[in-house]
Design a protein around this motif. Structure first.
Motif, PDB file in Angstrom:
ATOM      1  N   SER A 123       8.579  27.473  61.119  1.00 19.01           N
ATOM      2  CA  SER A 123       7.593  28.297  60.412  1.00 19.01           C
ATOM      3  C   SER A 123       8.178  29.632  59.963  1.00 19.01           C
ATOM      4  N   GLY A 124       9.077  30.182  60.775  1.00 23.41           N
ATOM      5  CA  GLY A 124       9.687  31.461  60.435  1.00 23.41           C
ATOM      6  C   GLY A 124      10.468  31.396  59.132  1.00 23.41           C
ATOM      7  N   ARG A 125      11.092  30.254  58.858  1.00 23.66           N
ATOM      8  CA  ARG A 125      11.830  30.105  57.600  1.00 23.66           C
ATOM      9  C   ARG A 125      10.877  29.832  56.436  1.00 23.66           C
ATOM     10  N   ALA A 126       9.821  29.071  56.722  1.00 18.87           N
ATOM     11  CA  ALA A 126       8.868  28.743  55.660  1.00 18.87           C
ATOM     12  C   ALA A 126       8.145  29.982  55.136  1.00 18.87           C
ATOM     13  N   ILE A 127       7.988  30.991  55.993  1.00 17.88           N
ATOM     14  CA  ILE A 127       7.247  32.186  55.596  1.00 17.88           C
ATOM     15  C   ILE A 127       7.897  32.886  54.399  1.00 17.88           C
ATOM     16  N   PHE A 128       9.209  32.753  54.240  1.00 17.39           N
ATOM     17  CA  PHE A 128       9.882  33.435  53.140  1.00 17.39           C
ATOM     18  C   PHE A 128       9.557  32.823  51.782  1.00 17.39           C
ATOM     19  N   SER A 129       9.055  31.572  51.786  1.00 18.75           N
ATOM     20  CA  SER A 129       8.595  31.027  50.507  1.00 18.75           C
ATOM     21  C   SER A 129       7.365  31.801  50.034  1.00 18.75           C
ATOM     22  N   GLY A 130       6.516  32.224  50.992  1.00 19.36           N
ATOM     23  CA  GLY A 130       5.389  33.085  50.651  1.00 19.36           C
ATOM     24  C   GLY A 130       5.840  34.435  50.138  1.00 19.36           C
ATOM     25  N   VAL A 131       6.904  34.964  50.732  1.00 23.26           N
ATOM     26  CA  VAL A 131       7.465  36.247  50.273  1.00 23.26           C
ATOM     27  C   VAL A 131       7.948  36.121  48.825  1.00 23.26           C
ATOM     28  N   MET A 132       8.617  35.012  48.525  1.00 21.87           N
ATOM     29  CA  MET A 132       9.109  34.804  47.162  1.00 21.87           C
ATOM     30  C   MET A 132       7.952  34.683  46.172  1.00 21.87           C
ATOM     31  N   GLU A 133       6.878  34.004  46.582  1.00 20.58           N
ATOM     32  CA  GLU A 133       5.696  33.918  45.715  1.00 20.58           C
ATOM     33  C   GLU A 133       5.113  35.308  45.454  1.00 20.58           C
ATOM     34  N   MET A 134       5.020  36.084  46.514  1.00 23.52           N
ATOM     35  CA  MET A 134       4.477  37.432  46.373  1.00 23.52           C
ATOM     36  C   MET A 134       5.320  38.256  45.407  1.00 23.52           C
TER      37      MET A 134
ATOM     38  N   ASP B 187       1.508  33.148  38.042  1.00 18.73           N
ATOM     39  CA  ASP B 187       1.602  32.066  39.020  1.00 18.73           C
ATOM     40  C   ASP B 187       2.892  31.273  38.855  1.00 18.73           C
ATOM     41  N   GLN B 188       3.243  30.993  37.621  1.00 19.05           N
ATOM     42  CA  GLN B 188       4.427  30.180  37.372  1.00 19.05           C
ATOM     43  C   GLN B 188       5.695  30.868  37.867  1.00 19.05           C
ATOM     44  N   ALA B 189       5.771  32.173  37.652  1.00 22.06           N
ATOM     45  CA  ALA B 189       6.923  32.926  38.157  1.00 22.06           C
ATOM     46  C   ALA B 189       7.007  32.823  39.672  1.00 22.06           C
ATOM     47  N   ALA B 190       5.849  32.882  40.332  1.00 16.81           N
ATOM     48  CA  ALA B 190       5.799  32.785  41.792  1.00 16.81           C
ATOM     49  C   ALA B 190       6.250  31.406  42.261  1.00 16.81           C
TER      50      ALA B 190
END
Length: 449
Positions: A384-395, A418-421
């Motif tokens: 989960s700790g690694r997956a959280i960075f996909s949220g960071v990239m979306e943000m 949205d597409q950029a995220a």
């Protein structure tokens, strides 16, 4: 009824698991759509804007709740796959305690800061009052939202996606009648729409509770299980909080995006609200496929079935991409007619703006097949700790477009945020998921040796 996913065709098992989950998600979005349609058609475009003006912060808070509950279910699925039912029940109790604490904290904190949140979102003055009333009711109902999501997560962890769907289906139908009763008969306006939604969620959660207590012997807790265990709490928080924060971090970008859109005026707020309802409806299959892949990989990790993890992740990603491209065509060609579910045909400017947003989304919708499945597989394998960075990239993607381009490009920039995220997050989570699968397989092979 519990179902093991450690034997049989991976794709068939995941699709069988995903179908009730998909139907449940569609029902949930259906009553969200009906809720918005009743508000928009009966109360008008301004009321629809009031309901939708805070959708990003709702996603932030409720997404955190959903993410935590999903994370708490990961160890449960792993111990179920390993056949260690006693430890599984210990984790269920500890997860319930953590869920109750999170519910109390979020309800109090969010309710007290409701006004400040709406100011941060730049909600226009002409819709602020209704937006506040709607959002405060949603916040007060957070414990009910967590109740359903935690119990449904536990049921899904042991392979039962059918029961949560049935209860959610009942509450969805109930929500429609409550919407009509609260808005038309009682004339409670936007507050009535929120009360109907929260009441429906509460009933679905209560039904899950009584079903587990009366029918699911496997999940029934004994006195020996009802002990707060430090190791269990630590592992549950280690899975749940990163998944919750991932949703919330993603939502921060959505809040910045919505604040930028709110600043463009009520026409674009209404258009964005209508388009978001349609987008969320079409996102449901991604959630279902991703959750199925996560549970599949988690159970097979517990059962030490290395080859099935790799095969299941690949087949789920392909299925997600095929759906994404198909749904994208619907958004491109039918965005305007779909927007008319919420808006009068006379609201030409609003319909044009909603159709434009959906059309721009459609060309990139297939990317979500990679993003959602890879993220959920990564979480299901315990990273989960690694997956959280996909949220960071979306943000980061949404913030850059919203802050950097809305001022010059206006609503057109909103249509591509949205597409950029999605692109930014997929570039990270794809390779990360492959690494997590390979590492998990290597660890399993080492243990078996």
């Amino acid at each position: 009824m519990s179902t093991s996913m450690t034997k049989g065709s991976p794709l068939k098992l995941m699709l069988q698991f995903a179908l009730p989950l998909l139907m449940g998600n569609l029902l949930q979005q259906t009553y969200n759509i009906i809720d918005a349609a009743i508000v928009g058609q009966i109360l008008g475009a301004d009321a629809l804007a009031s309901v939708g003006s805070s959708s990003s912060v709702q996603f932030l808070v409720l997404g955190f709740c959903i993410g935590c509950c999903a994370g708490f279910g990961v160890p449960v699925a792993r111990y179920f796959g390993a056949g260690d039912h006693r430890t599984m029940r210990n984790y269920i109790f500890n997860g319930a305690v953590l869920t109750a604490i999170i519910a109390a904290i979020l309800m109090i904190a969010c309710s007290l800061s409701c006004g400040q949140i709406l100011h941060l979102l730049s909600v226009p003055d002409d819709i602020f009052g209704n937006a506040y009333v709607y959002l405060i009711v949603i916040f007060i109902g957070i414990p009910f939202t967590l109740l359903y999501n935690y119990l449904s997560s536990i049921l899904r962890s042991v392979g039962d996606s059918r029961t949560p769907f049935l209860f959610l289906g009942f509450s969805a139908v109930l929500n429609i009648f409550l919407d009509l009763f609260c808005i038309i008969v009682l004339k409670w306006g936007c507050m009535g729409a929120a009360i109907a939604t929260i009441t429906a969620q509460a009933i679905s959660g209560i039904l899950c509770f009584f079903y587990i207590r009366g029918k699911m012997q496997l999940l029934r807790l004994e006195k020996e299980n009802m002990i707060v265990q430090k190791d269990a709490v630590k592992e549950l928080l280690g899975m749940g909080l990163p998944m919750g924060f991932q949703f919330s971090i993603t939502a921060i970008g959505s809040m910045v995006m919505q604040a930028a859109n709110n600043g463009l005026g009520s026409i674009y707020v209404s258009a964005f609200t209508a388009a978001m309802r349609i987008k969320q409806f079409l996102l449901c299959p991604f959630d279902a496929i991703g959750t199925a892949a996560s549970v599949f990989c988690s159970q097979n990790l517990g059962a030490r079935q290395a080859d099935r993890i790799k095969k299941g992740a690949l087949e789920a990603t392909i299925a997600g991409c095929i759906y994404g491209f198909s749904a994208g065509l619907i958004l491109i060609f039918f965005g305007r007619p779909l927007s008319m579910i919420f808006l009068s045909k006379n609201a030409t400017a609003v319909l044009d703006a909603s159709a434009k947003y959906l059309r721009c989304l459609g060309f990139f919708f297939g990317i979500l097949g990679i993003l959602n499945v890879c993220r959920m597989v990564t979480q299901g394998l315990g990273y989960s700790g690694r997956a959280i960075f996909s949220g960071v990239m979306e943000m980061i993607g949404r913030v850059i477009v919203s802050v950097g381009f809305v001022g010059t490009m206006g609503y057109t920039a909103i249509c591509f945020a949205d597409q950029a995220a999605w692109i930014a997050a997929s570039c990270y989570i794809g390779p990360t998921c492959i690494w997590c699968i390979r590492r998990s397989i290597k660890l399993l092979e080492g243990k078996q040796a």
